[in-house]
Design an enzyme around this catalytic site. Sequence first.
Site, PDB file in Angstrom:
ATOM      1  N   ASP A 187       0.876  -1.169   0.000  1.00 43.16           N
ATOM      2  CA  ASP A 187       0.000   0.000   0.000  1.00 43.16           C
ATOM      3  C   ASP A 187       0.922   1.230   0.000  1.00 43.16           C
ATOM      4  OD1 ASP A 187      -2.333   1.692   0.717  1.00 43.16           O
ATOM      5  OD2 ASP A 187      -1.300   1.842   2.640  1.00 43.16           O
ATOM      6  N   ASP A 239      -0.195   5.076   1.039  1.00 48.33           N
ATOM      7  CA  ASP A 239      -0.418   6.053   2.116  1.00 48.33           C
ATOM      8  C   ASP A 239      -0.213   5.429   3.492  1.00 48.33           C
ATOM      9  OD1 ASP A 239      -1.118   8.462   0.728  1.00 48.33           O
ATOM     10  OD2 ASP A 239      -3.066   7.590   0.230  1.00 48.33           O
TER      11      ASP A 239
END
Length: 283
Positions: free
Chosen positions: A27, A29
């Site tokens: 991922d 963020d």
Amino acid sequence: MDNPEVVWKKIQKMHEDGADKLMFISDFDCTLSKYKDSEGNRCNTTHAVIEGAMSVRHPELADKAAEMDKKYVQFEYCPIMTVEEKIPYMVEWWENSHNFAVQAKLTRQEVAEYVAKSRVYLRDLAKIYLKKIEENGLPHIVFSAGVGDIIENVFKNQVGYIPKGLHIISNMMVYDENNTCNGFTEPLIHTFNKNSTVLNNDMLFYEEIKGRKNVFLLGDSLGDSQMDLGVKDEGVALKIGFLNFNFDTLLDKYMEHYDIVILDDQTMAIPLEILDYILEKSS
Ligand code: TMP
């Protein structure tokens, strides 16, 4: 770790199988990027950067976007709704959010300039981590329900370029001939479809990941732990989760979903050390 023995077995298996069988799913963020800086201040997410860029010429749109975030985040985290019930709200949220960026007529240059002055920072040691994956010729999928243009700019600014073998699967801004945003790529990537089921064999890198059955996964939300859903003939998946807040209430759930949970740490030290070990033993 809930079960260090299982984790150790997975790591051993990954190095026995070797680099040829390895792929990475991360991922962006608050996973590759920091959740907070060294003074404890919250860092920006990719959506926050878009809202910031909009606020320069269109503060009214940035305000609307912020209002909308407050409304829809309640659906995203609602403990009683099913995923199926949440999905239509997520689609609505993402579509509205993308429409605001189009209405604001954000330009490619404005986006790049705003990223450079935003508070999005790759984790300490992330550059070494990303380069190690690249230097070993390993495929790396960065899955983000955020905005891919921001991610590209962060890599360019903070690594110097987008590492070879790194593929960003995210919502990319589409620009017209004047470099003004007039849409976003399809399929729309939101919280609940952020997994390998949205990959298809038309994608240029599909051949690169074929046969790579062992997955090294990094995430920061519970949903991120499922980003490997759809990986063909999956072997071992080592899942490392960054828990950035609410340690007391969330730790048990994170331990169920992730092999290793890293608490309140803004570095890539632990994934890097494990990666070094896997590559050292398998080469
Ligand atoms: P991700 O970081 O797991 O890829 O998910 C993206 C997050 O972005 C998700 O938690 C919802 C949030 N979001 C915003 O903050 N603003 C927005 O406008 C939209 C569409 C999503």
